[in-house]
Enzyme design. Structure first.
Site, PDB file in Angstrom:
ATOM      1  N   HIS A 179       0.983  -0.901   0.127  1.00 27.59           N
ATOM      2  CA  HIS A 179       0.260   0.208  -0.259  1.00 27.59           C
ATOM      3  C   HIS A 179       0.980   1.396  -0.017  1.00 27.59           C
ATOM      4  CE1 HIS A 179      -3.161  -2.785   0.618  1.00 27.59           C
ATOM      5  NE2 HIS A 179      -3.732  -2.139  -0.389  1.00 27.59           N
ATOM      6  N   CYS A 219      -9.148  -2.044 -14.073  1.00 26.31           N
ATOM      7  CA  CYS A 219      -8.429  -0.965 -13.254  1.00 26.31           C
ATOM      8  C   CYS A 219      -7.404  -1.664 -12.407  1.00 26.31           C
ATOM      9  CB  CYS A 219      -9.451   0.052 -11.774  1.00 26.31           C
ATOM     10  SG  CYS A 219     -10.058  -2.010 -11.120  1.00 26.31           S
TER      11      CYS A 219
HETATM   12  C1  PEP Z   1      -6.461  -5.402  -8.735  1.00 27.70           C
HETATM   13  O1  PEP Z   1      -6.256  -6.210  -7.909  1.00 27.70           O
HETATM   14  O2  PEP Z   1      -6.660  -5.021  -9.572  1.00 27.70           O
HETATM   15  C2  PEP Z   1      -7.339  -4.127  -8.110  1.00 27.70           C
HETATM   16  C3  PEP Z   1      -7.462  -2.721  -8.351  1.00 27.70           C
HETATM   17  O3  PEP Z   1      -6.999  -3.914  -5.928  1.00 27.70           O
HETATM   18  P1  PEP Z   1      -6.187  -3.745  -6.055  1.00 27.70           P
HETATM   19  O4  PEP Z   1      -4.820  -3.031  -6.480  1.00 27.70           O
HETATM   20  O5  PEP Z   1      -6.176  -2.593  -4.481  1.00 27.70           O
HETATM   21  O6  PEP Z   1      -6.170  -5.165  -4.589  1.00 27.70           O
END
Ligand code: PEP
Ligand code: MG
Length: 757
Positions: free
Chosen positions: A367, A679
């Site tokens: 994160h 995304c």
């Molecule tokens: C993903 O898993 O591609 C995503 C966009 O969610 P995160 O990176 O927050 O797990």
């Protein structure tokens, strides 16, 4: 050599005075060796310094021939001096010449000396040089003598590490302590940052090395150790599995070490030889580091981190004001260097001064990496050992593609300045594209959206010309908070987001916690496989209170406008149904209480669990939209942990299996008339984004810095022609590990602008 009257303490005090005298580096070293030789009654005392090429150069000597200084050099590993470096521990010999490693250097005239004691000059576990004493008579030096010489070496270490020493070096050579170091790490966030090191956990600077009253120092040590032990016990007892990023395993390991009698005994011995309690802790830690750094066993290396942690805690307890951070003293071009850090800690820094981030740990999906990307800070992770080699204020360059240069050579710096300038020029060109519509050459409109999650992201909508927020990671607000945000607080953030977006759409993803996204104030559940564990919508459905409060905050924030809500980590259609029921119930509740409902409430899911690929038709008949979370989807599809660098790049997203999975999603969504976006990370890279469009995706969401390069690609793309060229590859080359080179070649022949960054 016999310790003289006054013992090592007198020598240490004299040395300290000498270190403070305003004389040149060479004069200081010359007087140092004379002083040591006289005080310990050795006929020879010499200092060898490690150069950046690994060789050891004789920098000063009392007793050896003067002409040998700056002439006698040992290759890495050569001679007894090389042996001291290799083993990072003292070498004590009654008959030096009889040792197989002895290397005869005629210019020194050392053949008449039989006994030899060499100790490493250590700083943070790195061997900066070797301090040697020799005597004519053949004898072994005593434990006390060895201890005294090691203590002396510690006092010397700061001088050897100082930039001043470079003035005494032979022209054209550099000392190892200040040597340029190049690291290869993992890409976390694009960009090039040039600046100066700011250690996130500033090392406790031990200024008082020499003590007069060992008894007093022993008591100080004991008090500090007791204090640290009590703190750790209470942290563990309180059951805070994570407390400011401290994991229970680490705390348990540190608790074991603090009770380790051997560790404490070594510190006590160092105190007895004349050091203050803090200098003794530092010395023992440096010795231990030096030895453990020579281990390849990952378990032992991990223990080294635990030992560092313990030493830092004890040092902090011993040195007043050790952890007072000079928050306002951030240099203009700060590059933050840390073992690891959470997203909240990065946000605490003054953004206008931070140019880069370097972490020893920290995978690309961590994160803190997501926040670094959001803030547009160049960042590199998995940079092993940098914390021990970097000093506050050192020059450093971070290249987000995965390179870090500590104390770079002038030519490297010039090259990177040029790279940074070119990048800035390109960014300027991208800014000019801000108002250009996102339409391909063959007239297909592909909205480019932002991935966001914090209020600092909001200005990016306007700055990038993005067409909305395609993924708002609501968990970030929870992760950086001290305590669980209230419904009212959540609502305020969502209102601000909708306000900033104006008429543009925003897709709010409900809390995606669990896995590696741990809330600092919540008791975490220990799980064998957290990525496959109790996370995201699973928590939301099992503990609906949290999800309900969030949904209520979202519905209220919409205040009569449209809103889109997306559920993370849905693995079966029935989970979507249950999540939708929660939203419907909240809508009912708000209606009953006279609140305004959103004009339209669109509901969708992330596609992250591969199981959904086999329920697409059922899912698509229920949802208003889907968005592919390729980061998770691929880790599950390829059974390769996205946070584990050993496996995370074993597969390529442009491999036939990944592309076929994506195509299946795009095809079915197209047939069902449901909007399908991507995304995950792949949407942010031009070549991959081009492929996604060719496969049929019509909306992409990405971090702000990617909008420009992806838009430039899109404007140069004939999507239909590329689709016709790519589909046969995906269909026919199923045995290829990746189709990257074929797709790159297609981009070139079709004249698509791919900015590789
Ligand atoms: C993903 O898993 O591609 C995503 C966009 O969610 P995160 O990176 O927050 O797990
Ligand atoms: Mg995900």
């Amino acid at each position: 050599m016999r310790p003289t009257l006054g013992g090592p303490r007198l020598l240490l005090r004299r040395l300290r005075e000498l270190m403070a005298e305003p004389i040149g580096a060479q004069a200081r070293l010359d007087r140092t060796v004379s002083l040591i030789a006289a005080n310990v009654v050795a006929e020879v005392c010499s200092i060898y310094v490690t150069r950046d090429d690994g060789a050891l150069e004789l920098f000063a000597s009392e007793g050896l021939a003067r002409e040998a200084v700056h002439v006698t050099t040992m290759r890495p590993g050569e001679g007894l001096v090389g042996l001291v470096v290799e083993e990072a521990k003292p070498v004590n010999l009654a008959n030096a010449r009889a040792h197989p490693a002895f290397s005869y250097k005629p210019e020194t005239g050392e053949e008449i000396y039989q006994s030899f004691l060499g100790v490493p000059i250590l700083r943070l576990g790195n061997v900066l040089g070797v301090l040697v004493v020799q005597n004519r008579t053949s004898r072994l030096y005593s434990e006390d003598e060895i201890e005294a010489l090691q203590t002396t070496a510690m006092v010397l270490a700061e001088t050897i590490a100082s930039a001043e020493l470079q003035t005494a070096a032979t022209p054209g050579t550099a000392t190892a302590a200040r040597r340029p170091v190049r690291f290869h790490g993992a890409h976390l966030s694009d960009g090039v940052g040039l600046g100066h090191v700011v250690l996130h956990d500033p090392r406790v600077v031990v200024k008082n090395l020499v003590a007069d009253d060992p008894q007093f120092e022993l008591t100080r040590l004991q008090d500090a150790v007791l204090g640290v032990r009590a703190t750790i016990d209470s942290l563990i007892e309180r059951g805070d599995v994570v407390h400011h990023g401290e994991h229970r395993d680490v705390l348990e390991a540190v608790r074991m070490l603090v009770n380790d009698e051997g560790w404490q005994r070594r510190i006590r011995e160092a105190i007895t030889s004349g050091l203050t309690a803090e200098a003794a802790v530092e010395r023992v830690q440096s010795d231990t580091r030096a030895r453990m750094m020579r281990q390849t066993d990952p378990y032992l290396r991990e223990r080294l981190h635990d030992l560092d942690d313990l030493a830092n805690r004890v040092l902090a307890a011993l040195v007043e004001g050790a952890h007072a951070k000079p928050a306002n003293d951030l240099p203009e071009n700060a590059i933050i260097v840390a073992r690891n850090m959470g997203p909240a800690a990065l946000l605490d820094y003054d953004r206008s001064r931070v140019r880069g981030l370097v972490l020893e740990e920290g995978g690309p999906s961590s994160h803190v990496a997501i926040v670094a990307r959001t803030l547009g800070i160049a960042a590199v992770g998995e940079v092993e050992g940098i914390v021990g080699l970097a000093d506050n204020g050192d020059a450093i360059i971070v290249d987000g593609s995965g390179e870090v240069h500590l104390r770079p050579q002038p030519d490297v710096e010039t090259a990177y300045r040029e790279k940074a300038r070119l990048r800035a020029r390109r960014q300027e060109q991208y800014r000019k594209l801000k108002h250009v519509s996102c339409v391909t050459r063959d007239g297909i409109e592909i909205p480019l959206m932002l991935n966001a999650g914090l209020s600092v992201d909001l200005p990016h909508i306007e700055e990038t010309g993005a067409q909305g927020i395609g993924l708002f990671r609501t968990e970030l607000q929870f992760m950086i908070a001290e305590r669980l945000p209230t419904t009212a607080k959540q609502r305020r953030l969502y209102e601000a987001v909708l306000q900033a977006a104006g008429d543009l759409p925003v897709i709010f993803r409900t809390l995606d916690i669990g896995g590696d996204k741990i809330l600092p104030y919540q008791r975490a559940v220990e799980e064998e496989n957290p990525a496959l564990g109790w996370r995201a919508i699973r928590i939301g459905l099992d503990r609906p209170g949290l999800l309900r409060s969030q949904v209520r905050a979202l519905l209220q924030a919409a205040d009569g406008r449209d809103i889109s809500i997306m559920f993370p980590m849905v693995a079966s259609v029935d989970e979507f149904d249950r999540a939708r029921d929660i939203v419907l119930r909240e809508q009912d509740y708000l209606t009953r209480h006279g609140h305004k409902l959103p004009r339209a409430c669109r509901l969708g899911t992330m596609i992250e669990a591969p199981s959904l690929l086999f329920q697409l038709d059922e899912l698509l008949s229920r949802v208003d939209f889907i968005s592919v979370g390729s980061n998770d989807l691929f880790q599950f599809l390829f059974a390769a942990d996205r946070d584990n660098p050993r496996v995370s790049d074993r597969f390529d997203p442009l491999s036939p299996a990944a592309l076929r999975a994506l195509m299946r999603i795009a095809d079915r969504a197209g047939a069902a008339g449901v909007s399908a976006a991507v995304c995950g990370e792949i949407a942010s890279r031009p070549l991959e984004a081009m492929t996604l469009i060719a496969l049929g995706f019509r909306s992409l969401s990405m971090p702000p810095a990617s909008i420009g390069p992806v838009k430039a690609m899109l404007l140069s793309l004939d999507a239909g022609a590329l689709r016709r060229a790519i589909l046969p590859l995906v269909a026919e080359l199923g045995c290829n590990r990746t189709l990257r080179s074929e797709i790159t070649a297609l981009a070139r022949t079709h004249g698509v602008t791919i900015d590789q960054r």
